[in-house]
Write a protein that holds these residues in place. Structure first.
Motif, short mmCIF file in Angstrom:
data_model
loop_
_atom_site.label_atom_id
_atom_site.label_comp_id
_atom_site.label_asym_id
_atom_site.label_seq_id
_atom_site.Cartn_x
_atom_site.Cartn_y
_atom_site.Cartn_z
N UNK A 123 -6.26 -33.54 18.74
CA UNK A 123 -7.77 -34.01 18.30
C UNK A 123 -7.84 -34.05 16.72
N UNK A 124 -8.31 -34.99 16.17
CA UNK A 124 -8.75 -34.93 14.58
C UNK A 124 -10.23 -35.22 14.59
N UNK A 125 -10.66 -34.45 13.43
CA UNK A 125 -11.99 -34.60 13.16
C UNK A 125 -13.09 -33.97 13.99
N UNK A 126 -14.13 -34.33 14.59
CA UNK A 126 -15.00 -33.61 15.05
C UNK A 126 -15.10 -33.71 16.74
N UNK A 127 -15.09 -32.62 17.39
CA UNK A 127 -15.42 -32.84 18.95
C UNK A 127 -16.23 -31.72 19.52
N UNK A 128 -17.07 -32.24 20.33
CA UNK A 128 -17.67 -31.32 21.22
C UNK A 128 -17.00 -30.95 22.23
N UNK A 129 -16.88 -29.75 22.70
CA UNK A 129 -16.09 -29.16 23.97
C UNK A 129 -16.97 -28.70 25.05
N UNK A 130 -17.00 -29.40 26.07
CA UNK A 130 -17.89 -28.91 27.11
C UNK A 130 -17.19 -28.43 28.31
N UNK A 131 -17.11 -26.91 28.50
CA UNK A 131 -16.35 -26.40 29.59
C UNK A 131 -16.93 -26.72 30.87
N UNK A 181 -20.48 -20.89 26.49
CA UNK A 181 -21.26 -21.97 25.87
C UNK A 181 -20.36 -22.96 25.57
N UNK A 182 -20.90 -24.45 25.49
CA UNK A 182 -20.03 -25.39 24.90
C UNK A 182 -19.82 -25.05 23.53
N UNK A 183 -18.85 -25.71 22.81
CA UNK A 183 -18.48 -25.19 21.40
C UNK A 183 -18.20 -26.61 20.75
N UNK A 184 -18.47 -26.54 19.52
CA UNK A 184 -18.20 -27.68 18.51
C UNK A 184 -16.94 -27.23 17.59
N UNK A 185 -16.41 -28.22 17.61
CA UNK A 185 -14.99 -28.20 16.67
C UNK A 185 -14.94 -29.18 15.67
N UNK A 186 -14.37 -28.76 14.29
CA UNK A 186 -13.98 -29.70 13.31
C UNK A 186 -12.71 -29.11 12.91
N UNK A 187 -11.79 -30.13 12.71
CA UNK A 187 -10.35 -29.89 11.93
C UNK A 187 -10.09 -30.86 10.89
N UNK A 188 -9.63 -30.24 9.78
CA UNK A 188 -9.16 -30.94 8.58
C UNK A 188 -7.74 -31.55 8.63
N UNK A 189 -7.19 -31.22 9.80
CA UNK A 189 -5.78 -31.88 10.22
C UNK A 189 -5.64 -32.48 11.64
#
Length: 206
Positions: A123-131, A181-189
């Motif tokens: 994954x690059x950039x932003x993603x919403x993770x829905x368990x 809970x669902x999570x939001x993630x951002x990665x610089x790489x």
């Protein structure tokens, strides 16, 4: 959400002396080599050599650092030079590796056949993770646990209503449990997103 810091992971030397492994997460918690359903680890590989055979285990290997390696599985050779691209193979097959240009770090997902299944995605950039929850009838539908591993640069994660947490390189966040809970993630790489579930016996792998 549980934060699993890289700094606290003990290094376990390989029996052949070719590297060390650091466990990121395992299910059931505290399970050993003979009792895990799934296991995720990071391995520092410092020299060429064979892999220990793991009959009944499916492996997904992702090069997380270094120039890559040449993996020979059951007589078929594949060069793994594209960092963060997963490669799945049977753990019971005769397997050897050759480093292409110095040591590498591998992200390893090990799955007991008939007990666990997984997907590994970069994954690059932003993603919403829905368990996805286990339904009331007990059948596995979708991931029962999601593991986020920061592979290249920093990654930030936040659950709904919670504070933002920074993951340094090789730190991880584990989303598991009926109330997660669902999570939001951002990665610089680049981060690895690993979805882990109980295996569906009606859909055998292979």
């Amino acid at each position: 959400m549980r934060i699993l810091r890289a700094a606290g992971r003990p290094a376990m030397p390989w029996s052949n002396g070719g590297g060390v492994t650091r466990e990121v997460a395992v299910h059931p918690a505290g399970a050993g080599w003979d009792t895990f359903a799934w296991r995720v680890s990071l391995a520092d590989v410092t020299r060429d050599g064979p892999y220990s055979p793991l009959p009944g285990v499916r492996r997904i290997l992702t090069v997380a650092d270094g120039a890559g390696l040449e993996l020979t599985v059951a007589g078929t050779t594949r060069r793994l030079t594209d960092r963060c691209r997963p490669f799945a193979f049977p753990g019971g097959a005769a397997t050897g590796s050759r480093l292409l240009d110095g040591p590498v770090v591998n992200l390893n997902v090990m799955l007991r056949e008939g007990q666990a299944a997984a997907t590994v995605e970069r994954v690059r950039g932003r993603r919403v993770v829905e368990p996805v929850r286990r339904p009331a009838d007990g059948r596995a539908e979708g991931p029962e646990a999601v593991l986020i591993v920061a592979v290249e640069e920093d990654t930030r994660v936040r659950t709904a209503g919670g504070p933002e947490v920074r993951l340094a390189r090789f730190d991880a966040a584990l989303l598991v449990g009926p109330d997660v809970a669902p999570a939001e993630m951002w990665t610089d790489g680049t981060a690895a997103l690993i979805a882990l579930s109980a295996a569906d016996p009606a859909r055998p792998e292979g």
